[in-house]
Design a protein around this motif. Sequence first.
Motif, short mmCIF file in Angstrom:
data_model
loop_
_atom_site.label_atom_id
_atom_site.label_comp_id
_atom_site.label_asym_id
_atom_site.label_seq_id
_atom_site.Cartn_x
_atom_site.Cartn_y
_atom_site.Cartn_z
N MET A 100 45.25 50.08 44.36
CA MET A 100 45.33 49.78 45.80
C MET A 100 44.49 48.59 46.24
SD MET A 100 45.33 53.65 47.33
CE MET A 100 45.53 53.08 49.02
N ILE A 101 43.65 48.06 45.37
CA ILE A 101 42.77 46.94 45.72
C ILE A 101 43.37 45.66 45.16
CG2 ILE A 101 40.46 45.97 45.53
CD1 ILE A 101 40.34 48.54 47.07
N TYR A 102 43.56 44.69 46.03
CA TYR A 102 44.11 43.39 45.64
C TYR A 102 43.15 42.28 46.05
CZ TYR A 102 48.57 45.81 45.14
OH TYR A 102 49.56 46.66 44.75
N LYS A 103 43.15 41.22 45.28
CA LYS A 103 42.37 40.03 45.62
C LYS A 103 43.31 38.84 45.58
CE LYS A 103 38.89 37.07 45.95
NZ LYS A 103 39.55 36.01 46.64
N SER A 104 43.39 38.14 46.71
CA SER A 104 44.18 36.91 46.76
C SER A 104 43.25 35.74 46.49
CB SER A 104 44.82 36.72 48.13
OG SER A 104 45.84 37.66 48.31
N GLN A 105 43.79 34.76 45.82
CA GLN A 105 42.99 33.57 45.53
C GLN A 105 43.41 32.46 46.48
OE1 GLN A 105 43.09 32.36 41.47
NE2 GLN A 105 41.19 31.23 41.65
N ILE A 134 31.29 37.07 48.77
CA ILE A 134 31.76 38.12 49.67
C ILE A 134 32.82 38.99 48.98
CG2 ILE A 134 33.10 38.55 51.79
CD1 ILE A 134 31.62 36.01 52.93
N ALA A 135 33.75 38.36 48.28
CA ALA A 135 34.78 39.12 47.57
C ALA A 135 34.16 40.02 46.52
CB ALA A 135 35.79 38.16 46.93
N ALA A 136 33.19 39.50 45.77
CA ALA A 136 32.53 40.30 44.74
C ALA A 136 31.80 41.51 45.36
CB ALA A 136 31.55 39.45 43.95
N GLN A 137 31.17 41.28 46.50
CA GLN A 137 30.46 42.36 47.17
C GLN A 137 31.44 43.43 47.68
OE1 GLN A 137 27.62 40.90 50.06
NE2 GLN A 137 27.03 39.25 48.68
N LEU A 138 32.57 43.00 48.22
CA LEU A 138 33.57 43.96 48.69
C LEU A 138 34.15 44.77 47.53
CD1 LEU A 138 35.39 41.86 51.42
CD2 LEU A 138 34.10 43.98 51.78
N ILE A 139 34.43 44.10 46.43
CA ILE A 139 34.96 44.80 45.26
C ILE A 139 33.95 45.82 44.76
CG2 ILE A 139 35.61 44.49 42.82
CD1 ILE A 139 36.86 41.75 43.76
N ALA A 140 32.68 45.42 44.69
CA ALA A 140 31.63 46.34 44.24
C ALA A 140 31.46 47.51 45.21
CB ALA A 140 30.31 45.59 44.07
N TYR A 141 31.56 47.23 46.50
CA TYR A 141 31.44 48.26 47.55
C TYR A 141 32.50 49.34 47.36
CZ TYR A 141 32.19 49.95 52.42
OH TYR A 141 32.39 50.69 53.56
N GLU A 168 43.73 44.36 50.78
CA GLU A 168 43.82 42.96 50.33
C GLU A 168 42.51 42.25 50.67
OE1 GLU A 168 45.96 39.86 48.61
OE2 GLU A 168 46.96 41.72 49.20
N ILE A 169 41.86 41.72 49.67
CA ILE A 169 40.62 40.97 49.88
C ILE A 169 40.98 39.49 49.86
CG2 ILE A 169 38.34 40.42 48.96
CD1 ILE A 169 38.34 43.30 47.77
N ARG A 196 50.27 35.17 45.49
CA ARG A 196 49.47 34.98 44.27
C ARG A 196 48.27 35.92 44.38
NH1 ARG A 196 47.90 31.34 40.18
NH2 ARG A 196 45.67 31.43 39.85
N ARG A 197 48.52 37.18 44.19
CA ARG A 197 47.44 38.14 44.28
C ARG A 197 47.32 38.90 42.97
NH1 ARG A 197 49.30 42.85 48.32
NH2 ARG A 197 50.84 43.78 46.97
#
Length: 170
Positions: A72-77, A52-59, A40-41, A135-136
């Motif tokens: 398995m990758i989620y981003k919460s707003q 930071i979120a964009a960098q983690l997603i790219a990583y 969960e990001i 809300r992810r």
Amino acid sequence: INAKIEDILANKEALNLAASIGLKFGEQVNFKKLRYNQIEICTDADMDGISIAAQLIAYFYKFWPELFEKGMIYKSQTPLYVVKDTKNIKEQYFFYTQDTFNEFINKSKSKNLVVSQKKGLAALEDKEYSKMLKRRHTIKSLEDGADFNSSNNYKEIPGIGKVWNDVLYD
């Protein structure tokens, strides 16, 4: 991520993040050895948090794209504003963009609203944090992480009218 692999391997935080999850650089994901079944990001809603979120997603996408394939990758707003109605404590509005917050305030006729600007994750109350995590968005490709408001779904709010779907209304 345009960094050289040598630079990433020399970065203590990058190594610790991978190790804490059970990931190894240069190896495919061994799903049986992962410590978690989802990642969960959660970042602040400001430009730093978005970056930071964009960098983690790219990583994760660069080194372990199979995490995305498995969902398995989620981003919460994180909300920018939470608005509560003092006459009806069950009513709470979460706003994720300045434009929808402004639209709501301009259309609202209620005199009983309490506005809280959320300057980051630490500013959220426990119940607000729980709602934020509901809300992810599952990210399956880099394009999926770009826009939470990609549908044309509008929400009808009594006394306000139609509001873009980035308002969470309870």
